[in-house]
Design an enzyme around this catalytic site. Sequence first.
Site, short mmCIF file in Angstrom:
data_model
loop_
_atom_site.label_atom_id
_atom_site.label_comp_id
_atom_site.label_asym_id
_atom_site.label_seq_id
_atom_site.Cartn_x
_atom_site.Cartn_y
_atom_site.Cartn_z
N GLU B 323 40.61 42.35 38.84
CA GLU B 323 39.64 43.34 39.32
C GLU B 323 39.81 43.58 40.81
O GLU B 323 39.67 44.70 41.28
CB GLU B 323 38.20 42.86 39.03
CG GLU B 323 37.12 43.92 39.28
CD GLU B 323 36.58 43.95 40.71
OE1 GLU B 323 35.92 44.93 41.06
OE2 GLU B 323 36.83 42.99 41.48
N HIS B 421 33.93 37.65 49.37
CA HIS B 421 35.33 37.66 49.81
C HIS B 421 35.62 36.74 50.99
O HIS B 421 36.49 37.04 51.80
CB HIS B 421 35.78 39.09 50.14
CG HIS B 421 35.75 40.02 48.96
ND1 HIS B 421 36.14 41.35 49.06
CD2 HIS B 421 35.41 39.83 47.67
CE1 HIS B 421 36.01 41.92 47.87
NE2 HIS B 421 35.56 41.03 47.01
#
Lengths: 454, 454
Positions: B323, B421
Amino acid sequence: MKKVITFLLSLVMGCSYAQNTDSLAIRKIYNEALGNGKSYEWLRYLTKQIGPRLSGSAGAQKAVDWTKQVMEQQGFDRVFLQEVMVPHWVRGAKEEAFIRVEKQKINVPIAALGGSVATSPKGVEAGVIEVKSFPELRALGPDKVKGKIVFFNRPMDPTKINTFEAYGGAVDQRANGATEAAKLGAVGAIVRSMTNVHDDNPHTGGMRYGTGVALIPTAAISTNGADLLSKSLTENPGLTFYFKQNCESLPDAKSYNVVGELRGSEKPDEIIVVGGHLDSWDLAEGAHDDGSGCVQSIEVLRIMKALGIKPKRTIRAVMFMNEENGLRGGVKYADLAKQNNEKHIAAVESDEGGFTPRGFGIVGTPEQRAKVNPWKPLLVPYGLTDIGAGSGGADIGPLATLGTVLFGFKPDSQRYFDYHHTPVDRFETVSQRELELGAASMAALVYLLDQYGL
Amino acid sequence: MKKVITFLLSLVMGCSYAQNTDSLAIRKIYNEALGNGKSYEWLRYLTKQIGPRLSGSAGAQKAVDWTKQVMEQQGFDRVFLQEVMVPHWVRGAKEEAFIRVEKQKINVPIAALGGSVATSPKGVEAGVIEVKSFPELRALGPDKVKGKIVFFNRPMDPTKINTFEAYGGAVDQRANGATEAAKLGAVGAIVRSMTNVHDDNPHTGGMRYGTGVALIPTAAISTNGADLLSKSLTENPGLTFYFKQNCESLPDAKSYNVVGELRGSEKPDEIIVVGGHLDSWDLAEGAHDDGSGCVQSIEVLRIMKALGIKPKRTIRAVMFMNEENGLRGGVKYADLAKQNNEKHIAAVESDEGGFTPRGFGIVGTPEQRAKVNPWKPLLVPYGLTDIGAGSGGADIGPLATLGTVLFGFKPDSQRYFDYHHTPVDRFETVSQRELELGAASMAALVYLLDQYGL
């Protein structure tokens, strides 16, 4: 006919105009809280520079002085103290505890419950009776309990969606366990910590002795410790438990509620309170419980001032003293309100942590609650979907007798008891955005209460 | 008349019977998730034992093997892999960066964006042009930009209540900043991290080069670093910025989607997907993004099996691969569905973190969305108040062309971009209860989709 239509139209337009004005005002409140908020930095100071602040402690006095100063610096119309005598319980040296199985000692983490007496200086050691409820304890009778330590091990029910409900279903053990155990001749009471997590933090909290029973020492044990003790009892029913604690109750101490006020421009005699409690347990920085509620309450008034909102009614931010082990501040506030013939139309409390807002619980008549219904569409866009009958807050509770409508701020409850009454309730567990959204939600409600009354 | 009344009564009673049955089933689903849940321990293994798992890495392969094994151990009817070729980008040695003001070098934290090229081995150093938007950049023109490093410094808007909306309003800088800068002759692009917090973690993420422009190196800078760079530029417009990064794109690698299945007892050809993505960024354990979605999806099937719910339709848990930097797994899944003439009636994705559930976004026709309305009262008691038109999820997106109705699980969004992230997206930031409530919410929706179709 034309006149009627014009009249109806003007009503509708007037109504939608008000809705639109309110909608814009509330948007500005959130923008101010999220863009220029001060609550997070205030909370940092309160938790990191002041820290634990149990009633009667030097920390509590520092917190009184500092919040007074913060509100004065904000230029609120009036900042004042309300003197109140508070219980002064001190923990003393750190507790010790172990499970003794034959020659082996296994240390477990405990913390004396607030209000408990100390053990003798040598500690207490005895066999252990594990129970899940008071009826189970009573069924055992004095023969089995006398001379023993009673271990209350009923967990919070993890399947309750709202964790406060699970807490409510278990906290009788902490509050009254020692009394129930003493009635049957026990020499101590150990209580499973009030939390859903499995960890090594004993969660302290308040307890009370009943009249006419022996005062036996009582402590919280961590959930991991409780699981270990329970397992050890299954394997070795004859084991003993040792604990030593050094706490004591000193004479009542002088302390204060701290109040900041914006004076109403139209109806100054109608008062709206927004508050939290300034005291915390001695083991905790008190970030969620209840530093958050305090800084959010001050932030509500700051936001109104910053946006140039001149309230019609008088708005007060109140830092209540002594919620944790006495509620003396909340009782004193209501006593003074009665004595001074003050009219408190509404009180909002934040004491369920600095988490993402979900709504408000309301304590009032069905008619008063219905008054809030038209406001709901203004609050739904901010995630405030759970607004209805509920509980208010411990500190504002005593105001109910004066006819004040109570609002309990309801943030998401999932993480609260992970930290509650332990050293883990620290600044780092608070999300800045969640805290600020809470302050904005309280400010939005106070804005509507001020605009429309109840 | 009597017949009509009897008929209507039976309809109403039948209806309330079904509601009651569903209500009980959903209560059992939550009890199972909160009382016997496995998702949290699975997430611990995925994040702590396997850890980062960017597409093409050894970690990604371990995650494929392990989730397959977990689903096999659960005794699902079928567990299989879908082969897919994925981009294989590697970061190489850690990046270096500093601001040079005269003889002073101030180090700042950066992280190459996924897909970026490396700098030359000596790094790149140039003057800096700070902009907040592409129009502002274009207005400067090539004369001012050529040979410079462009610094994109538009923050996420903190006043947006849903942080994904704020992310959507800033992420163009990360995705396309390098391309827009290269068009004007820049030699590098530095992008403010996509987060509302002020910290020292550069938040990496995907970027793409446009066709026909030079491939210039691009990196995220932490928000504190961005604020410092901006302030330094105000004081010293002539400063230079140095950065060195060592990343490269290797040939595509073989990888897999992992699929577990409970076969439908009545309509096995109608498929309901529940999924998350298995890959994470190389810097992160990928706890919220998206280990949570994976373990929750497996948990949905485990809960159904544990409760003896025999689905009418076929239910699949899908761990999508890639993804983060390609979406190859999602595309492959939809391609195979089409190729095999599979009928996917609905797909549910969890890729917004393991936080407290608030609702589901729906991608479908108004008629399909209306089908969900009668279910809402069953879900409100669990805090699922935000159910309506919205977005589904990146991985399930390609299924839309097959007429599948998409459901995006919507947890509370406030903390997601604090971790997103970065190395902070680790297991310890996940609340067990919040994760489990998410799994239960997904299971409740899947249960209703299975019972009633769409």
